[in-house]
Design a protein around this motif. Structure first.
Motif, mmCIF file in Angstrom:
data_model
loop_
_atom_site.group_PDB
_atom_site.id
_atom_site.type_symbol
_atom_site.label_atom_id
_atom_site.label_comp_id
_atom_site.label_asym_id
_atom_site.label_seq_id
_atom_site.Cartn_x
_atom_site.Cartn_y
_atom_site.Cartn_z
ATOM 1 N N MET A 92 0.815 -1.263 -0.136
ATOM 2 C CA MET A 92 -0.035 0.081 0.071
ATOM 3 C C MET A 92 0.997 1.269 0.142
ATOM 4 O O MET A 92 0.563 2.329 -0.667
ATOM 5 N N ASN A 93 2.176 1.244 0.657
ATOM 6 C CA ASN A 93 2.974 2.269 0.670
ATOM 7 C C ASN A 93 3.532 2.567 -0.683
ATOM 8 O O ASN A 93 3.484 3.760 -1.064
ATOM 9 N N HIS A 94 3.628 1.672 -1.280
ATOM 10 C CA HIS A 94 4.444 1.689 -2.656
ATOM 11 C C HIS A 94 3.234 2.222 -3.711
ATOM 12 O O HIS A 94 3.564 2.870 -4.614
ATOM 13 N N ILE A 95 2.183 1.643 -3.702
ATOM 14 C CA ILE A 95 0.918 2.021 -4.375
ATOM 15 C C ILE A 95 0.592 3.546 -4.178
ATOM 16 O O ILE A 95 0.475 4.408 -5.021
ATOM 17 N N ALA A 97 2.695 5.846 -2.908
ATOM 18 C CA ALA A 97 3.817 6.751 -3.547
ATOM 19 C C ALA A 97 3.761 6.663 -4.856
ATOM 20 O O ALA A 97 3.887 7.977 -5.581
ATOM 21 N N ARG A 98 3.580 5.700 -5.370
ATOM 22 C CA ARG A 98 3.280 5.777 -7.204
ATOM 23 C C ARG A 98 2.100 6.566 -7.717
ATOM 24 O O ARG A 98 2.514 7.395 -8.476
ATOM 25 N N ARG A 99 1.131 6.608 -6.720
ATOM 26 C CA ARG A 99 0.092 7.646 -7.078
ATOM 27 C C ARG A 99 0.192 8.739 -6.926
ATOM 28 O O ARG A 99 0.001 9.746 -7.931
ATOM 29 N N GLY A 104 1.914 14.301 -9.001
ATOM 30 C CA GLY A 104 2.608 15.360 -8.936
ATOM 31 C C GLY A 104 2.584 16.003 -7.406
ATOM 32 O O GLY A 104 2.800 17.009 -7.097
ATOM 33 N N ILE A 105 2.161 15.064 -6.502
ATOM 34 C CA ILE A 105 1.818 15.513 -5.328
ATOM 35 C C ILE A 105 3.052 15.025 -4.328
ATOM 36 O O ILE A 105 3.807 14.120 -4.352
#
Length: 130
Positions: A92-95, A97-99, A104-105
């Motif tokens: 979930m942290n990877h998802i 971060a990727r999102r 651009g957040i």
């Protein structure tokens, strides 16, 4: 009185909490199944026994103190926590971060309190003198 109760139940946070409890219970069953049916048999294949229930037992005044049962519970807790961390939290942290990168957040660090900043400078200058 019934109208007040209905209004309370229909609030968004009560419904959200109810949904979270139901989903949490269902997810708990999945995690427990993962630990019981996959991880513990792997441990049994490596160590020889999936539990430590017969590991230690002390009898005092005809009362059994079962250290092995407690050790099994501790190991199960650690395995469940590790399963949740590696199967849910890390992906979930990877998802997220990727999102966030795609959108651009950029996460900004919270501003440092001026008093903490001043104390940090004093600490660093004292360390430099030693």
């Amino acid at each position: 009185m019934l109208k007040g109760f209905r209004d309370f139940i229909m609030k968004g946070n009560v419904v959200d909490l109810a949904v979270a409890v139901v989903i949490g219970a269902a997810f708990g069953a999945v995690v427990n199944s993962l630990v019981k049916n996959i991880i513990m048999p792997l441990i049994a294949a490596l160590v020889g026994s999936p539990n430590f229930d017969s590991f230690g037992k002390v009898t005092i005044n005809n009362n059994d103190i079962l250290f092995g049962v407690f050790l099994t519970a501790v190991v199960n807790f650690i395995l469940v926590a590790a399963a949740i961390y590696f199967v849910v939290v890390v992906p979930m942290n990877h998802i997220i971060a990727r999102r966030n990168a795609k959108m651009g957040i950029v996460e900004e660090e919270p501003p440092v309190d001026t008093q903490i900043e001043l104390l940090t400078e004093i600490r660093d200058s004292l360390r430099a003198r030693l």
